[in-house]
Scaffold this motif. Structure first.
Motif, PDB file in Angstrom:
ATOM      1  N   LEU A 122     -41.023  -6.950 -34.921  1.00 10.02           N
ATOM      2  CA  LEU A 122     -41.510  -6.552 -33.596  1.00 10.02           C
ATOM      3  C   LEU A 122     -40.347  -6.108 -32.717  1.00 10.02           C
ATOM      4  CD1 LEU A 122     -44.224  -9.264 -32.829  1.00 10.02           C
ATOM      5  CD2 LEU A 122     -44.437  -7.095 -34.035  1.00 10.02           C
ATOM      6  N   GLY A 136     -49.112  -4.723 -35.450  1.00 14.22           N
ATOM      7  CA  GLY A 136     -48.086  -5.773 -35.361  1.00 14.22           C
ATOM      8  C   GLY A 136     -48.398  -6.928 -36.297  1.00 14.22           C
ATOM      9  N   PHE A 173     -54.151  -1.294 -26.998  1.00  9.44           N
ATOM     10  CA  PHE A 173     -53.622  -2.658 -27.147  1.00  9.44           C
ATOM     11  C   PHE A 173     -53.999  -3.249 -28.500  1.00  9.44           C
ATOM     12  CE2 PHE A 173     -54.062  -7.246 -26.898  1.00  9.44           C
ATOM     13  CZ  PHE A 173     -52.867  -7.636 -26.321  1.00  9.44           C
ATOM     14  N   LEU A 175     -39.316  -2.713 -33.802  1.00  9.09           N
ATOM     15  CA  LEU A 175     -40.289  -1.678 -33.431  1.00  9.09           C
ATOM     16  C   LEU A 175     -40.176  -1.286 -31.960  1.00  9.09           C
ATOM     17  CD1 LEU A 175     -43.554  -2.785 -35.309  1.00  9.09           C
ATOM     18  CD2 LEU A 175     -41.700  -1.357 -36.114  1.00  9.09           C
ATOM     19  N   LEU A 176     -39.587  -2.179 -31.169  1.00 11.55           N
ATOM     20  CA  LEU A 176     -39.479  -1.879 -29.726  1.00 11.55           C
ATOM     21  C   LEU A 176     -38.223  -1.080 -29.390  1.00 11.55           C
ATOM     22  CD1 LEU A 176     -40.750  -5.229 -28.156  1.00 11.55           C
ATOM     23  CD2 LEU A 176     -41.885  -3.008 -28.119  1.00 11.55           C
ATOM     24  N   TRP A 195     -46.009   5.439 -39.413  1.00 16.11           N
ATOM     25  CA  TRP A 195     -46.080   5.612 -37.953  1.00 16.11           C
ATOM     26  C   TRP A 195     -44.838   5.059 -37.257  1.00 16.11           C
ATOM     27  CZ3 TRP A 195     -49.161   8.247 -34.675  1.00 16.11           C
ATOM     28  CH2 TRP A 195     -49.119   7.912 -33.318  1.00 16.11           C
ATOM     29  N   TYR A 196     -44.450   3.881 -37.685  1.00 12.80           N
ATOM     30  CA  TYR A 196     -43.329   3.237 -37.000  1.00 12.80           C
ATOM     31  C   TYR A 196     -41.999   3.443 -37.702  1.00 12.80           C
ATOM     32  CZ  TYR A 196     -45.430   0.650 -33.168  1.00 12.80           C
ATOM     33  OH  TYR A 196     -46.002   0.313 -31.991  1.00 12.80           O
ATOM     34  N   ARG A 221     -39.405   5.444 -29.974  1.00 14.35           N
ATOM     35  CA  ARG A 221     -40.645   4.837 -30.449  1.00 14.35           C
ATOM     36  C   ARG A 221     -41.733   5.902 -30.547  1.00 14.35           C
ATOM     37  NH1 ARG A 221     -38.557   1.164 -26.443  1.00 14.35           N
ATOM     38  NH2 ARG A 221     -39.375   2.669 -24.961  1.00 14.35           N
ATOM     39  N   PRO A 222     -42.674   5.736 -31.467  1.00 17.87           N
ATOM     40  CA  PRO A 222     -43.811   6.663 -31.497  1.00 17.87           C
ATOM     41  C   PRO A 222     -44.700   6.403 -30.283  1.00 17.87           C
ATOM     42  CG  PRO A 222     -44.139   4.893 -33.068  1.00 17.87           C
ATOM     43  CD  PRO A 222     -42.773   4.701 -32.504  1.00 17.87           C
ATOM     44  N   PRO A 223     -45.603   7.335 -29.952  1.00 16.27           N
ATOM     45  CA  PRO A 223     -46.474   7.116 -28.790  1.00 16.27           C
ATOM     46  C   PRO A 223     -47.303   5.839 -28.950  1.00 16.27           C
ATOM     47  CG  PRO A 223     -46.768   9.318 -29.722  1.00 16.27           C
ATOM     48  CD  PRO A 223     -45.883   8.584 -30.645  1.00 16.27           C
ATOM     49  N   ALA A 224     -47.545   5.163 -27.812  1.00 14.20           N
ATOM     50  CA  ALA A 224     -48.337   3.930 -27.865  1.00 14.20           C
ATOM     51  C   ALA A 224     -49.808   4.274 -28.053  1.00 14.20           C
ATOM     52  CB  ALA A 224     -48.141   3.140 -26.582  1.00 14.20           C
ATOM     53  N   ARG A 225     -50.513   3.367 -28.773  1.00 12.23           N
ATOM     54  CA  ARG A 225     -51.956   3.539 -28.910  1.00 12.23           C
ATOM     55  C   ARG A 225     -52.627   2.447 -28.081  1.00 12.23           C
ATOM     56  NH1 ARG A 225     -50.846   3.662 -35.252  1.00 12.23           N
ATOM     57  NH2 ARG A 225     -49.384   2.126 -34.489  1.00 12.23           N
ATOM     58  N   GLU A 250     -52.152  -1.625 -31.478  1.00 12.08           N
ATOM     59  CA  GLU A 250     -50.761  -2.103 -31.546  1.00 12.08           C
ATOM     60  C   GLU A 250     -50.721  -3.558 -32.023  1.00 12.08           C
ATOM     61  OE1 GLU A 250     -48.256  -0.243 -31.430  1.00 12.08           O
ATOM     62  OE2 GLU A 250     -49.090   1.555 -30.534  1.00 12.08           O
TER      63      GLU A 250
END
Lengths: 38, 438
Positions: free
Chosen positions: B23, B44, B37, B26-27, B171-172, B31-35, B40
């Motif tokens: 985690l 996670g 909650f 990943l932060l 993705w990540y 970073r890829p665009p957030a999706r 994510e």
């Protein structure tokens, strides 16, 4: 809550499940931080 | 930070840090665009589950430092719980993502991508098999060695497919340094598996032992007397155990843990006392003198601390073996500690070391109390099981400095440990060794 001294094998089990709860909370924080990011 | 509890907490904190590592990584930007909650959160869950699975290989790495600090049985108990948690996280990963976005069902649909769907179904089935075979091994009648072999293959498969899944989704980890970290961690995990299943057996084969004698003991038990072949023997602490194998092949699935029963003073002549309880142990009686034997270890934290001036040993059946090693060692050292042995067995005929204990009681300040489930006629001593009343009769009222050592069948250990906890004995003075975790 029990006031008995904790046994090691019981402590180990509880510790892992405590870690699991902490992980779930941290995951929520992670997801929250991610969607808050631009 | 010397207490067992403090060591556990410190150890758990390090474990948690590594579990959260994905985690944190990943932060780190970019970073890829957030999706949403839940997406994510669900993704996670998958990353953390994979991290926990990678850490499983560390927990079973049989590292001497860890084994000496907390005990290998404690590590394996933690490994067992962590496996259940990791499996639930994988389940959570699938459920959260599918519930939130049903289109993700395509990952498991062979009509969309046959290879991908097959791999992910294999991962889920392997995970289920690990849980079923581990939690139900005895009920299913699966021999230990076969469980151990399948466990490694299934675990490696889960880790491999999980890592490929992360790479394929991408993705990540589309950035090279992220790919390098994930790939590297997976390689480390598999290397740890090879370290335990191949590296350690190779090292054990380079230091063989020869069977010098096979001695019959009471209670369908046999003592293997082993002498080193071309090396100086085994340095161990009284109360520790080793993994024993008769097979020259490093890939042999036959490897079983047994306590050493001899004194540490004779590393050139070590003894293992083994009770006939299953297929492997029932074959010990047929071992021929001169046969090659391979030992891996020693491991275990069931050892007498130097500061323990008074100790009570509570043994059930073959659980006497590590205690015998401690008593024999103390006897050779002319130790003057105040010792008590409560030894629960079926009958005198099934009491391993029944004839050796009086000698030790003569050289040590040792009080031996036998508890027979089926006592002989005319027996006036303790009978039945170890109960609170029995402990109350024989343990000193003032036990503030007493160290307790418990070893025996799991039901006996559960009962006795609980009784001792009820008497107020803290974790630091209650030492136990459990062999039947699986």
């Amino acid at each position: 809550m029990s006031r008995l001294p904790l046994l090691q094998h019981v402590a180990v089990r509880r510790l892992m499940w405590l870690i699991a709860v902490v992980l779930l909370v941290c995951l929520a924080i992670f997801a929250g931080v991610r969607i808050a990011q631009p | 930070m010397r207490t067992v509890f403090a060591r556990l907490i410190r150890w758990a904190a390090v474990y948690l840090l590594f579990a959260l590592l994905p985690l944190i990584l990943l932060l780190i930007p970019p970073r890829p665009p957030a999706r949403t909650f839940l997406i994510e959160y669900g993704v996670g869950l998958g990353f953390v589950a994979l991290a926990l699975m990678g850490l499983q290989f560390v927990l079973t790495g049989r590292f001497r430092g860890v084994a000496a600090s907390l005990g290998l049985d404690t590590m394996l108990q933690f490994h067992r719980e962590a496996g259940i948690v990791a499996s639930l996280l994988v389940l959570g990963h699938v459920i959260v993502l599918l519930l939130h976005r049903p289109a993700y069902a395509a990952f498991l649909d062979p009509r969309v991508d046959a290879m991908r769907a097959l791999a992910l179904w294999i991962l889920l089935v392997c995970l289920l098999l690990i849980l079923v075979l581990t939690l139900g091994r005895r009920r299913l009648g699966l021999p230990y060695e076969w469980w151990r072999a399948t466990h490694a293959v299934l675990a490696a498969t889960v880790l491999f497919i999980g890592t490929v899944h992360v790479f394929r989704v991408g993705w990540y980890i589309s950035i090279p340094w992220r790919q390098a970290i994930w790939g590297g961690l997976s390689v480390v995990a598999i290397a740890l598996l090879m370290h335990v299943r191949v590296g350690k057996p190779i090292r054990a084969r380079s230091r063989p032992y020869r069977v010098a004698d096979v001695r019959a003991e009471r209670g369908r038990a046999w003592t293997l007397v082993l002498e080193p072949a071309g090396h100086h023997g085994l340095r161990f602490e009284a109360g520790q155990f080793v993994w024993l194998s008769f097979e020259p092949s490093v890939l042999s699935i036959q490897q079983h843990p047994f306590s050493l029963s001899s004194s540490v003073a004779a590393p050139e002549r070590v003894e293992l006392t083994i009770k006939e309880l299953g297929d492997f142990t029932s074959g010990i009686r047929n071992t021929q003198p001169g046969a090659a034997v391979f030992l891996e270890g020693p491991y275990g934290a069931f050892t007498l601390p130097a500061e323990a001036r008074r100790a009570v040993f509570i043994a059930g059946g073959v659980g006497i073996t590590p205690i015998m090693s401690i008593l024999r060692t103390l006897s050779e050292q002319n130790d003057d500690r105040d010792l008590t042995l409560l030894y629960a067995t079926g009958s005198p005929d099934s009491t391993i070391f029944l004839d050796d204990l009086p000698t030790l009681a003569g050289t040590l300040r040792l009080r031996v109390l036998h508890v027979f489930e089926r006592p002989p006629e005319g027996w006036t001593g303790e009978r039945g099981m170890i109960t609170e009343e029995l402990l109350g009769r024989h343990l000193p009222a003032d036990d503030r400095d007493l160290h307790y050592f418990v070893c025996g069948p799991a039901p006996m250990m559960d009962a006795v440990e609980l009784m001792l906890a009820q008497r107020g004995v803290p974790m630091d003075r209650l030492h136990s060794e459990r062999f039947d975790i699986v």
